[in-house]
Design an enzyme around this catalytic site. Sequence first.
Site, PDB file in Angstrom:
ATOM      1  N   SER A 196      -9.728  -1.219   7.105  1.00 56.36           N
ATOM      2  CA  SER A 196      -9.113  -0.918   5.810  1.00 56.36           C
ATOM      3  C   SER A 196      -8.414  -2.084   5.124  1.00 56.36           C
ATOM      4  O   SER A 196      -8.060  -1.976   3.952  1.00 56.36           O
ATOM      5  CB  SER A 196      -8.124   0.236   5.956  1.00 56.36           C
ATOM      6  N   LYS A 251       0.868  -1.181   0.000  1.00 55.45           N
ATOM      7  CA  LYS A 251       0.000   0.000   0.000  1.00 55.45           C
ATOM      8  C   LYS A 251       0.907   1.234   0.000  1.00 55.45           C
ATOM      9  O   LYS A 251       1.962   1.229   0.649  1.00 55.45           O
ATOM     10  CB  LYS A 251      -0.858  -0.059   1.269  1.00 55.45           C
ATOM     11  N   SER A 253      -9.589   1.309   3.139  1.00 55.04           N
ATOM     12  CA  SER A 253      -8.730   2.129   2.299  1.00 55.04           C
ATOM     13  C   SER A 253      -7.679   1.342   1.517  1.00 55.04           C
ATOM     14  O   SER A 253      -7.086   1.865   0.582  1.00 55.04           O
ATOM     15  CB  SER A 253      -8.028   3.192   3.143  1.00 55.04           C
TER      16      SER A 253
END
Lengths: 454, 96
Positions: free
Chosen positions: A163, A64, A139
Amino acid sequence: MVKISDFLNLSARENVERALAKAREHEAFHALLSLSEDRALERAAKVDAGEITGRLAGVPFIAKDNFLTLGDTTTAASKFLENFKAPLQATAIEKLEAEGAICIGKANLDAYAHGGSTENSAFGPTKNAHDQARVAGGSSGGSAVVVALDIVPFALGSDTGGSIRQPASFNGVVGVKPTYGTVSRYGVVAMASSTDTIGVLSADVEDAELVMDILSGQDRKDMTTLPDFFVPTLIESPKRIGVIKEFMTEDVDADVRARVTEYIEAMKTKGHTVEEVSLPMVKYALGIYYIVVPAEISSNLGRYDGIRYGARAEASSLGEVYGLSRDQGFMPENKRRIMIGSYVLSSGFFDAYYLQAQKARTLLINEFNKIFESFDVIVGPVAPTPAFKLGENTEDPVKMYLADIMTVPASLAGLPAVSVPAGVTNEGLPVGVQLIGPRKSDALLLALAKEGEK
Amino acid sequence: MTDISTSDVQHLAQLSSLQLDDHEVEALRVDLGNILGYIDQLSELNTEGVEPTYQVTDLQNVWRDDVIDNYDLGRDELLALAPDADSNQIKVPKVL
Protein backbone atom coordinates in the site's frame (compact mmCIF):
# COMPACT_ATOMS: atom_id res chain seq x y z
CA MET A 1 9.77 18.15 -7.16
CA VAL A 2 9.83 19.80 -3.75
CA LYS A 3 12.21 18.63 -1.05
CA ILE A 4 12.38 19.06 2.68
CA SER A 5 15.29 21.47 2.27
CA ASP A 6 13.04 23.80 0.26
CA PHE A 7 11.05 24.45 3.45
CA LEU A 8 13.79 24.79 6.07
CA ASN A 9 14.75 28.17 7.56
CA LEU A 10 11.70 29.88 6.10
CA SER A 11 8.56 31.19 7.76
CA ALA A 12 6.61 28.14 8.91
CA ARG A 13 3.40 30.10 8.47
CA GLU A 14 4.24 30.81 4.84
CA ASN A 15 5.22 27.17 4.27
CA VAL A 16 1.88 26.00 5.64
CA GLU A 17 -0.10 28.61 3.70
CA ARG A 18 1.72 27.72 0.50
CA ALA A 19 1.02 23.99 0.97
CA LEU A 20 -2.64 24.61 1.82
CA ALA A 21 -3.06 26.81 -1.25
CA LYS A 22 -1.51 24.14 -3.42
CA ALA A 23 -3.76 21.49 -1.91
CA ARG A 24 -6.81 23.59 -2.79
CA GLU A 25 -5.53 24.25 -6.29
CA HIS A 26 -5.34 20.48 -6.91
CA GLU A 27 -8.75 19.55 -5.46
CA ALA A 28 -9.71 17.81 -8.72
CA PHE A 29 -7.38 14.89 -7.88
CA HIS A 30 -9.33 14.22 -4.66
CA ALA A 31 -6.12 13.25 -2.90
CA LEU A 32 -7.17 14.81 0.42
CA LEU A 33 -10.09 14.10 2.73
CA SER A 34 -9.54 17.01 5.10
CA LEU A 35 -7.26 19.95 5.80
CA SER A 36 -6.29 20.81 9.36
CA GLU A 37 -5.74 24.51 8.76
CA ASP A 38 -6.32 25.82 12.29
CA ARG A 39 -4.05 23.37 14.05
CA ALA A 40 -1.40 23.66 11.31
CA LEU A 41 -1.28 27.45 11.63
CA GLU A 42 -1.16 27.17 15.42
CA ARG A 43 1.83 24.82 15.20
CA ALA A 44 3.46 27.08 12.60
CA ALA A 45 3.19 30.06 14.96
CA LYS A 46 4.99 28.04 17.63
CA VAL A 47 7.76 27.10 15.21
CA ASP A 48 8.12 30.72 14.07
CA ALA A 49 8.28 31.85 17.71
CA GLY A 50 11.12 29.38 18.30
CA GLU A 51 9.05 27.29 20.75
CA ILE A 52 9.43 24.18 18.60
CA THR A 53 12.72 23.38 16.90
CA GLY A 54 14.03 20.27 15.17
CA ARG A 55 15.17 18.67 11.95
CA LEU A 56 11.80 19.31 10.29
CA ALA A 57 11.03 22.73 11.78
CA GLY A 58 8.25 24.31 9.74
CA VAL A 59 8.08 21.52 7.14
CA PRO A 60 4.50 20.66 6.10
CA PHE A 61 3.47 17.05 5.58
CA ILE A 62 0.29 15.03 5.02
CA ALA A 63 -0.76 11.80 6.75
CA LYS A 64 -2.87 9.01 5.32
CA ASP A 65 -6.27 9.27 6.97
CA ASN A 66 -5.80 6.08 8.96
CA PHE A 67 -3.33 7.88 11.27
CA LEU A 68 -5.07 9.35 14.31
CA THR A 69 -4.42 13.09 14.46
CA LEU A 70 -5.74 15.95 16.53
CA GLY A 71 -7.26 18.90 14.73
CA ASP A 72 -9.68 17.21 12.36
CA THR A 73 -11.39 13.91 11.63
CA THR A 74 -9.70 10.52 11.15
CA THR A 75 -12.02 8.58 8.84
CA ALA A 76 -9.98 5.67 7.41
CA ALA A 77 -12.02 6.69 4.32
CA SER A 78 -15.02 4.90 5.82
CA LYS A 79 -18.60 5.92 6.62
CA PHE A 80 -18.12 4.33 10.03
CA LEU A 81 -15.58 6.95 11.06
CA GLU A 82 -16.84 9.82 8.87
CA ASN A 83 -17.19 12.14 11.88
CA PHE A 84 -14.65 10.51 14.20
CA LYS A 85 -12.35 12.94 16.00
CA ALA A 86 -9.48 11.10 17.60
CA PRO A 87 -8.71 11.79 21.27
CA LEU A 88 -5.01 11.03 20.72
CA GLN A 89 -2.32 11.10 18.05
CA ALA A 90 -0.38 8.27 16.45
CA THR A 91 3.19 7.91 17.75
CA ALA A 92 4.46 8.57 14.20
CA ILE A 93 2.66 11.94 14.15
CA GLU A 94 3.93 12.82 17.62
CA LYS A 95 7.52 12.05 16.59
CA LEU A 96 7.29 14.24 13.48
CA GLU A 97 5.65 17.07 15.43
CA ALA A 98 8.41 16.86 18.02
CA GLU A 99 10.87 17.63 15.20
CA GLY A 100 8.81 20.64 14.13
CA ALA A 101 6.98 19.09 11.16
CA ILE A 102 3.41 20.29 10.62
CA CYS A 103 0.55 18.02 9.47
CA ILE A 104 -1.63 20.08 7.12
CA GLY A 105 -4.18 17.45 6.15
CA LYS A 106 -5.23 13.86 5.69
CA ALA A 107 -4.88 11.82 2.52
CA ASN A 108 -7.47 9.61 0.85
CA LEU A 109 -7.12 5.80 0.92
CA ASP A 110 -9.09 2.66 0.23
CA ALA A 111 -11.45 2.34 3.22
CA TYR A 112 -9.51 0.77 6.10
CA ALA A 113 -6.57 0.46 3.67
CA HIS A 114 -8.27 -2.45 1.87
CA GLY A 115 -7.42 -2.10 -1.78
CA GLY A 116 -4.87 -1.30 -4.43
CA SER A 117 -6.41 1.67 -6.22
CA THR A 118 -8.02 4.07 -3.67
CA GLU A 119 -11.31 3.37 -5.48
CA ASN A 120 -12.64 1.70 -2.31
CA SER A 121 -12.72 5.02 -0.47
CA ALA A 122 -16.22 5.79 0.84
CA PHE A 123 -15.63 9.37 -0.34
CA GLY A 124 -14.65 8.68 -3.95
CA PRO A 125 -11.41 7.71 -5.68
CA THR A 126 -8.15 9.66 -5.91
CA LYS A 127 -6.89 10.30 -9.42
CA ASN A 128 -3.40 9.56 -10.64
CA ALA A 129 -1.07 12.58 -10.55
CA HIS A 130 0.03 11.93 -14.15
CA ASP A 131 -3.30 10.99 -15.75
CA GLN A 132 -6.64 11.77 -14.14
CA ALA A 133 -8.34 8.91 -16.00
CA ARG A 134 -6.14 6.45 -14.11
CA VAL A 135 -5.99 5.20 -10.53
CA ALA A 136 -3.64 6.58 -7.92
CA GLY A 137 -2.84 3.06 -6.78
CA GLY A 138 -3.50 2.13 -3.22
CA SER A 139 -4.20 1.96 -0.56
CA SER A 140 -1.99 5.01 0.19
CA GLY A 141 -3.10 6.62 -3.10
CA GLY A 142 -3.73 10.08 -1.64
CA SER A 143 -0.32 10.12 0.08
CA ALA A 144 1.46 9.33 -3.20
CA VAL A 145 -0.49 11.93 -5.20
CA VAL A 146 0.08 14.82 -2.77
CA VAL A 147 3.82 14.20 -3.02
CA ALA A 148 3.74 13.82 -6.82
CA LEU A 149 1.80 17.11 -7.09
CA ASP A 150 4.41 18.95 -4.98
CA ILE A 151 1.90 19.86 -2.27
CA VAL A 152 4.24 18.58 0.47
CA PRO A 153 7.76 17.09 0.40
CA PHE A 154 6.67 13.90 2.16
CA ALA A 155 3.59 12.03 3.33
CA LEU A 156 2.95 9.16 5.72
CA GLY A 157 1.44 5.91 4.52
CA SER A 158 0.85 2.39 5.75
CA ASP A 159 1.85 -0.75 3.87
CA THR A 160 0.30 -4.13 4.65
CA GLY A 161 0.78 -5.78 1.24
CA GLY A 162 2.08 -3.01 -1.00
CA SER A 163 0.00 0.00 0.00
CA ILE A 164 2.97 2.39 0.04
CA ARG A 165 5.08 0.86 -2.72
CA GLN A 166 2.44 0.40 -5.42
CA PRO A 167 0.97 3.94 -5.33
CA ALA A 168 4.54 5.31 -5.12
CA SER A 169 5.30 3.39 -8.32
CA PHE A 170 2.08 4.54 -10.03
CA ASN A 171 2.80 8.22 -9.29
CA GLY A 172 6.57 8.37 -9.70
CA VAL A 173 7.61 8.96 -6.09
CA VAL A 174 9.76 7.13 -3.55
CA GLY A 175 7.94 4.73 -1.20
CA VAL A 176 9.49 3.04 1.83
CA LYS A 177 7.99 -0.02 3.52
CA PRO A 178 10.33 -0.74 6.42
CA THR A 179 11.21 -3.98 8.17
CA TYR A 180 8.22 -5.18 10.20
CA GLY A 181 8.48 -3.59 13.65
CA THR A 182 10.62 -0.59 12.66
CA VAL A 183 7.98 2.08 13.28
CA SER A 184 5.33 2.20 15.99
CA ARG A 185 1.79 1.55 14.80
CA TYR A 186 0.20 3.02 17.91
CA GLY A 187 -2.68 5.24 16.81
CA VAL A 188 -2.92 3.85 13.30
CA VAL A 189 -6.13 2.05 12.30
CA ALA A 190 -5.21 -1.65 12.35
CA MET A 191 -5.69 -3.82 9.28
CA ALA A 192 -3.60 -7.01 9.48
CA SER A 193 -1.40 -6.95 12.55
CA SER A 194 1.20 -9.46 11.36
CA THR A 195 2.09 -7.43 8.24
CA ASP A 196 0.98 -3.81 8.95
CA THR A 197 3.87 -1.36 8.68
CA ILE A 198 4.21 2.43 8.72
CA GLY A 199 6.38 4.19 6.17
CA VAL A 200 6.97 7.28 4.09
CA LEU A 201 6.43 8.54 0.56
CA SER A 202 8.61 11.38 -0.72
CA ALA A 203 10.02 12.96 -3.84
CA ASP A 204 13.59 12.41 -2.76
CA VAL A 205 15.38 9.38 -1.25
CA GLU A 206 17.38 11.44 1.23
CA ASP A 207 14.17 12.95 2.57
CA ALA A 208 12.68 9.48 3.03
CA GLU A 209 15.84 8.52 4.88
CA LEU A 210 15.57 11.48 7.25
CA VAL A 211 11.91 10.76 8.01
CA MET A 212 12.63 7.05 8.60
CA ASP A 213 15.46 8.03 10.94
CA ILE A 214 12.95 10.08 12.96
CA LEU A 215 10.15 7.49 12.91
CA SER A 216 12.12 4.34 13.71
CA GLY A 217 12.50 2.97 17.21
CA GLN A 218 10.81 1.22 20.07
CA ASP A 219 7.53 2.46 21.49
CA ARG A 220 6.12 1.09 24.74
CA LYS A 221 2.65 1.65 23.25
CA ASP A 222 3.40 -0.87 20.45
CA MET A 223 4.94 -4.07 21.79
CA THR A 224 5.95 -5.25 18.30
CA THR A 225 8.46 -2.42 17.77
CA LEU A 226 12.15 -3.25 17.50
CA PRO A 227 15.03 -1.39 19.17
CA ASP A 228 16.16 1.37 16.79
CA PHE A 229 18.53 -0.10 14.19
CA PHE A 230 18.07 2.47 11.40
CA VAL A 231 21.29 4.35 10.67
CA PRO A 232 21.54 6.19 7.32
CA THR A 233 24.46 4.91 5.29
CA LEU A 234 26.26 5.14 1.95
CA ILE A 235 27.34 2.50 -0.54
CA GLU A 236 31.07 1.96 -0.14
CA SER A 237 31.56 -1.45 -1.71
CA PRO A 238 29.96 -3.39 -4.58
CA LYS A 239 26.80 -5.26 -3.66
CA ARG A 240 25.45 -8.58 -4.91
CA ILE A 241 22.14 -7.90 -6.60
CA GLY A 242 19.64 -10.61 -7.52
CA VAL A 243 16.97 -10.05 -10.17
CA ILE A 244 13.77 -11.93 -9.37
CA LYS A 245 13.16 -14.13 -12.41
CA GLU A 246 9.49 -14.77 -11.63
CA PHE A 247 8.81 -11.00 -11.77
CA MET A 248 10.34 -10.48 -15.20
CA THR A 249 8.23 -12.86 -17.30
CA GLU A 250 6.24 -11.95 -20.39
CA ASP A 251 3.11 -11.52 -18.27
CA VAL A 252 4.65 -8.29 -17.04
CA ASP A 253 4.08 -5.11 -19.07
CA ALA A 254 6.93 -4.67 -21.59
CA ASP A 255 7.60 -1.04 -20.66
CA VAL A 256 7.74 -1.96 -16.97
CA ARG A 257 10.30 -4.68 -17.73
CA ALA A 258 12.31 -2.32 -19.92
CA ARG A 259 12.54 0.42 -17.23
CA VAL A 260 13.47 -2.10 -14.54
CA THR A 261 16.12 -3.65 -16.81
CA GLU A 262 17.61 -0.20 -17.46
CA TYR A 263 17.73 0.48 -13.73
CA ILE A 264 19.53 -2.82 -13.17
CA GLU A 265 21.99 -2.06 -16.00
CA ALA A 266 22.80 1.23 -14.29
CA MET A 267 23.51 -0.67 -11.06
CA LYS A 268 25.99 -2.81 -12.99
CA THR A 269 27.83 0.23 -14.28
CA LYS A 270 28.28 1.35 -10.66
CA GLY A 271 30.19 -1.85 -10.00
CA HIS A 272 27.53 -4.06 -8.44
CA THR A 273 27.26 -7.67 -9.54
CA VAL A 274 23.91 -8.71 -10.94
CA GLU A 275 22.54 -12.23 -11.31
CA GLU A 276 19.15 -13.75 -11.87
CA VAL A 277 17.55 -15.45 -8.85
CA SER A 278 14.54 -17.71 -8.61
CA LEU A 279 11.93 -17.62 -5.85
CA PRO A 280 9.45 -20.36 -6.85
CA MET A 281 7.30 -19.71 -3.75
CA VAL A 282 6.35 -16.18 -4.85
CA LYS A 283 3.68 -17.69 -7.07
CA TYR A 284 1.88 -18.74 -3.88
CA ALA A 285 2.47 -15.47 -2.03
CA LEU A 286 -0.78 -13.85 -3.13
CA GLY A 287 -2.77 -16.92 -2.10
CA ILE A 288 -1.10 -16.92 1.32
CA TYR A 289 -1.71 -13.20 1.65
CA TYR A 290 -5.42 -13.41 0.84
CA ILE A 291 -5.90 -16.00 3.56
CA VAL A 292 -3.73 -14.60 6.35
CA VAL A 293 -4.65 -10.95 5.88
CA PRO A 294 -8.46 -11.35 5.69
CA ALA A 295 -8.25 -13.60 8.76
CA GLU A 296 -6.54 -10.82 10.69
CA ILE A 297 -8.88 -8.20 9.21
CA SER A 298 -11.99 -10.10 10.30
CA SER A 299 -10.62 -10.07 13.81
CA ASN A 300 -9.28 -6.47 13.85
CA LEU A 301 -12.49 -5.04 12.39
CA GLY A 302 -14.59 -6.75 15.04
CA ARG A 303 -14.16 -3.59 17.12
CA TYR A 304 -16.41 -1.58 14.79
CA ASP A 305 -19.68 -2.38 16.47
CA GLY A 306 -21.46 0.98 16.54
CA ILE A 307 -21.35 1.00 20.34
CA ARG A 308 -18.28 2.77 21.65
CA TYR A 309 -17.35 5.11 18.79
CA GLY A 310 -18.13 5.67 15.14
CA ALA A 311 -21.53 5.68 13.46
CA ARG A 312 -24.43 3.69 14.90
CA ALA A 313 -27.30 2.61 12.65
CA GLU A 314 -30.93 3.18 13.64
CA ALA A 315 -31.95 -0.15 15.13
CA SER A 316 -34.39 -1.56 17.62
CA SER A 317 -32.28 -4.37 19.08
CA LEU A 318 -28.64 -4.76 20.04
CA GLY A 319 -28.08 -7.45 17.39
CA GLU A 320 -29.37 -5.06 14.75
CA VAL A 321 -27.10 -2.28 16.02
CA TYR A 322 -24.12 -4.50 15.24
CA GLY A 323 -25.40 -5.95 11.98
CA LEU A 324 -26.75 -2.74 10.44
CA SER A 325 -23.96 -0.45 11.70
CA ARG A 326 -21.43 -2.79 10.14
CA ASP A 327 -23.41 -3.20 6.93
CA GLN A 328 -23.72 0.58 6.52
CA GLY A 329 -20.25 1.49 7.82
CA PHE A 330 -18.16 -0.85 5.68
CA MET A 331 -17.46 -0.73 1.95
CA PRO A 332 -18.05 -3.86 -0.22
CA GLU A 333 -14.32 -4.70 -0.18
CA ASN A 334 -14.23 -4.50 3.64
CA LYS A 335 -17.14 -6.94 3.75
CA ARG A 336 -15.49 -9.33 1.29
CA ARG A 337 -12.35 -9.47 3.40
CA ILE A 338 -14.21 -9.87 6.68
CA MET A 339 -16.26 -12.70 5.19
CA ILE A 340 -13.20 -14.45 3.70
CA GLY A 341 -11.55 -14.13 7.10
CA SER A 342 -14.56 -15.64 8.83
CA TYR A 343 -14.50 -18.47 6.29
CA VAL A 344 -10.82 -19.42 6.57
CA LEU A 345 -10.95 -19.27 10.37
CA SER A 346 -14.15 -21.36 10.69
CA SER A 347 -13.85 -24.74 12.30
CA GLY A 348 -13.65 -27.28 9.51
CA PHE A 349 -11.77 -24.94 7.17
CA PHE A 350 -9.07 -23.67 9.54
CA ASP A 351 -6.50 -26.39 8.77
CA ALA A 352 -7.06 -26.36 5.03
CA TYR A 353 -6.77 -22.59 4.66
CA TYR A 354 -5.35 -20.64 7.59
CA LEU A 355 -2.92 -23.22 8.92
CA GLN A 356 -1.85 -24.27 5.41
CA ALA A 357 -1.22 -20.59 4.55
CA GLN A 358 0.90 -20.02 7.66
CA LYS A 359 2.97 -23.11 6.79
CA ALA A 360 3.36 -21.93 3.21
CA ARG A 361 4.45 -18.59 4.65
CA THR A 362 7.30 -20.41 6.40
CA LEU A 363 8.36 -21.94 3.06
CA LEU A 364 8.34 -18.48 1.45
CA ILE A 365 10.44 -17.03 4.30
CA ASN A 366 12.90 -19.95 4.04
CA GLU A 367 13.33 -19.20 0.36
CA PHE A 368 14.09 -15.54 1.04
CA ASN A 369 16.57 -16.50 3.77
CA LYS A 370 18.36 -18.82 1.39
CA ILE A 371 18.60 -16.14 -1.31
CA PHE A 372 19.99 -13.62 1.17
CA GLU A 373 22.87 -15.97 1.96
CA SER A 374 24.23 -15.15 -1.51
CA PHE A 375 22.72 -11.73 -2.28
CA ASP A 376 22.59 -8.39 -0.47
CA VAL A 377 19.51 -7.10 -2.24
CA ILE A 378 16.98 -8.43 -4.74
CA VAL A 379 15.21 -6.31 -7.32
CA GLY A 380 12.21 -6.42 -9.61
CA PRO A 381 9.22 -4.33 -10.59
CA VAL A 382 6.78 -3.01 -7.96
CA ALA A 383 3.70 -3.94 -9.96
CA PRO A 384 3.12 -5.88 -13.20
CA THR A 385 1.63 -2.81 -14.94
CA PRO A 386 1.70 0.96 -14.72
CA ALA A 387 -1.39 2.69 -13.26
CA PHE A 388 -4.54 1.13 -14.70
CA LYS A 389 -7.70 3.01 -15.69
CA LEU A 390 -10.30 4.01 -13.08
CA GLY A 391 -12.98 1.31 -13.02
CA GLU A 392 -10.87 -1.18 -14.97
CA ASN A 393 -10.58 -3.72 -12.13
CA THR A 394 -13.45 -2.80 -9.82
CA GLU A 395 -15.82 -5.51 -11.04
CA ASP A 396 -13.39 -8.34 -10.40
CA PRO A 397 -11.79 -8.53 -6.93
CA VAL A 398 -9.31 -11.25 -7.95
CA LYS A 399 -8.04 -9.13 -10.84
CA MET A 400 -7.59 -6.22 -8.42
CA TYR A 401 -5.69 -8.47 -5.99
CA LEU A 402 -3.28 -9.50 -8.75
CA ALA A 403 -1.94 -5.92 -8.76
CA ASP A 404 -0.37 -6.81 -5.36
CA ILE A 405 1.42 -9.91 -6.61
CA MET A 406 4.93 -8.40 -6.47
CA THR A 407 4.56 -6.53 -3.20
CA VAL A 408 2.99 -9.13 -0.89
CA PRO A 409 6.02 -11.46 -0.66
CA ALA A 410 8.14 -8.93 1.29
CA SER A 411 5.14 -8.13 3.51
CA LEU A 412 4.57 -11.77 4.47
CA ALA A 413 8.25 -12.16 5.35
CA GLY A 414 8.47 -8.84 7.23
CA LEU A 415 11.23 -7.62 4.90
CA PRO A 416 12.03 -3.99 4.04
CA ALA A 417 11.23 -2.96 0.49
CA VAL A 418 11.58 0.34 -1.30
CA SER A 419 9.86 1.58 -4.45
CA VAL A 420 12.05 3.91 -6.49
CA PRO A 421 11.06 5.83 -9.64
CA ALA A 422 12.64 4.23 -12.73
CA GLY A 423 11.30 6.38 -15.54
CA VAL A 424 8.06 6.31 -17.51
CA THR A 425 6.31 4.18 -20.12
CA ASN A 426 5.84 5.29 -23.73
CA GLU A 427 2.54 6.78 -22.59
CA GLY A 428 4.34 8.80 -19.90
CA LEU A 429 3.15 6.72 -16.93
CA PRO A 430 5.61 6.26 -14.06
CA VAL A 431 7.26 2.89 -13.40
CA GLY A 432 8.83 1.92 -10.11
CA VAL A 433 11.60 -0.54 -9.33
CA GLN A 434 11.43 -2.47 -6.06
CA LEU A 435 14.50 -3.14 -3.91
CA ILE A 436 14.00 -5.84 -1.28
CA GLY A 437 16.55 -6.72 1.39
CA PRO A 438 16.91 -8.92 4.44
CA ARG A 439 15.37 -7.79 7.73
CA LYS A 440 16.89 -4.55 9.05
CA SER A 441 18.63 -3.72 5.76
CA ASP A 442 16.40 -0.66 5.35
CA ALA A 443 19.27 1.83 5.38
CA LEU A 444 21.19 -0.19 2.77
CA LEU A 445 18.18 -0.19 0.43
CA LEU A 446 17.91 3.58 0.74
CA ALA A 447 21.66 3.99 0.18
CA LEU A 448 21.35 2.02 -3.06
CA ALA A 449 18.34 4.10 -4.07
CA LYS A 450 20.31 7.29 -3.34
CA GLU A 451 23.17 6.07 -5.47
CA GLY A 452 20.70 5.27 -8.25
CA GLU A 453 19.39 8.85 -8.27
CA LYS A 454 22.81 10.17 -9.31
CA MET B 1 -14.24 -20.92 -8.70
CA THR B 2 -15.35 -22.63 -5.50
CA ASP B 3 -19.03 -23.32 -5.08
CA ILE B 4 -20.50 -21.14 -2.34
CA SER B 5 -24.23 -21.27 -1.66
CA THR B 6 -26.53 -18.49 -0.55
CA SER B 7 -26.87 -20.13 2.84
CA ASP B 8 -23.04 -20.32 3.16
CA VAL B 9 -22.92 -16.57 2.63
CA GLN B 10 -25.72 -16.01 5.14
CA HIS B 11 -23.89 -18.14 7.71
CA LEU B 12 -20.64 -16.21 7.17
CA ALA B 13 -22.55 -12.93 7.44
CA GLN B 14 -23.89 -14.06 10.78
CA LEU B 15 -20.38 -15.01 11.99
CA SER B 16 -19.20 -11.57 10.81
CA SER B 17 -22.11 -9.59 12.34
CA LEU B 18 -23.06 -8.19 8.96
CA GLN B 19 -26.74 -7.70 8.20
CA LEU B 20 -26.66 -7.93 4.40
CA ASP B 21 -29.50 -7.33 1.96
CA ASP B 22 -30.33 -9.92 -0.73
CA HIS B 23 -28.47 -8.06 -3.43
CA GLU B 24 -25.28 -8.03 -1.31
CA VAL B 25 -25.65 -11.73 -0.50
CA GLU B 26 -25.77 -12.60 -4.19
CA ALA B 27 -22.81 -10.35 -5.08
CA LEU B 28 -20.75 -11.81 -2.25
CA ARG B 29 -21.67 -15.35 -3.24
CA VAL B 30 -20.03 -14.81 -6.64
CA ASP B 31 -17.04 -12.83 -5.31
CA LEU B 32 -16.25 -15.21 -2.45
CA GLY B 33 -16.44 -18.18 -4.82
CA ASN B 34 -13.90 -16.53 -7.11
CA ILE B 35 -11.56 -15.51 -4.30
CA LEU B 36 -11.68 -18.95 -2.65
CA GLY B 37 -11.10 -20.48 -6.08
CA TYR B 38 -7.90 -18.48 -6.33
CA ILE B 39 -6.56 -19.21 -2.85
CA ASP B 40 -7.35 -22.91 -3.28
CA GLN B 41 -4.06 -23.14 -5.21
CA LEU B 42 -2.31 -23.52 -1.84
CA SER B 43 -3.77 -27.00 -1.47
CA GLU B 44 -1.24 -28.29 -4.03
CA LEU B 45 1.69 -27.40 -1.73
CA ASN B 46 3.24 -30.11 0.40
CA THR B 47 3.66 -28.59 3.87
CA GLU B 48 4.10 -31.78 5.84
CA GLY B 49 6.33 -31.17 8.85
CA VAL B 50 6.55 -27.40 8.22
CA GLU B 51 6.05 -25.13 11.23
CA PRO B 52 3.52 -22.34 10.68
CA THR B 53 4.67 -18.70 10.89
CA TYR B 54 2.41 -16.51 13.00
CA GLN B 55 4.64 -13.48 13.39
CA VAL B 56 7.78 -12.08 11.80
CA THR B 57 9.49 -10.15 14.61
CA ASP B 58 12.28 -11.86 16.50
CA LEU B 59 10.57 -10.70 19.65
CA GLN B 60 9.09 -12.93 22.30
CA ASN B 61 7.33 -12.06 25.54
CA VAL B 62 7.73 -8.30 25.65
CA TRP B 63 6.99 -7.42 29.26
CA ARG B 64 5.97 -4.22 30.93
CA ASP B 65 5.44 -3.34 34.56
CA ASP B 66 2.01 -4.21 35.85
CA VAL B 67 1.05 -0.58 36.31
CA ILE B 68 -2.09 1.01 34.92
CA ASP B 69 -1.42 3.73 32.36
CA ASN B 70 -4.36 5.61 30.89
CA TYR B 71 -2.18 7.10 28.11
CA ASP B 72 -3.38 10.58 29.11
CA LEU B 73 -6.95 9.76 28.12
CA GLY B 74 -9.84 10.66 30.41
CA ARG B 75 -13.13 8.85 30.82
CA ASP B 76 -15.17 11.84 29.63
CA GLU B 77 -13.15 12.15 26.43
CA LEU B 78 -13.76 8.50 25.60
CA LEU B 79 -17.44 8.56 26.52
CA ALA B 80 -17.86 11.59 24.25
CA LEU B 81 -16.94 9.34 21.31
CA ALA B 82 -19.87 6.99 21.91
CA PRO B 83 -22.95 7.51 19.73
CA ASP B 84 -25.13 7.46 22.86
CA ALA B 85 -24.02 7.89 26.47
CA ASP B 86 -25.65 8.90 29.73
CA SER B 87 -24.51 9.11 33.39
CA ASN B 88 -20.99 7.80 32.65
CA GLN B 89 -22.39 4.81 30.75
CA ILE B 90 -22.70 3.93 27.07
CA LYS B 91 -26.35 3.41 26.09
CA VAL B 92 -27.57 0.61 23.81
CA PRO B 93 -31.05 -0.59 22.83
CA LYS B 94 -32.79 -3.05 25.11
CA VAL B 95 -31.13 -6.48 25.06
CA LEU B 96 -33.98 -8.50 26.55
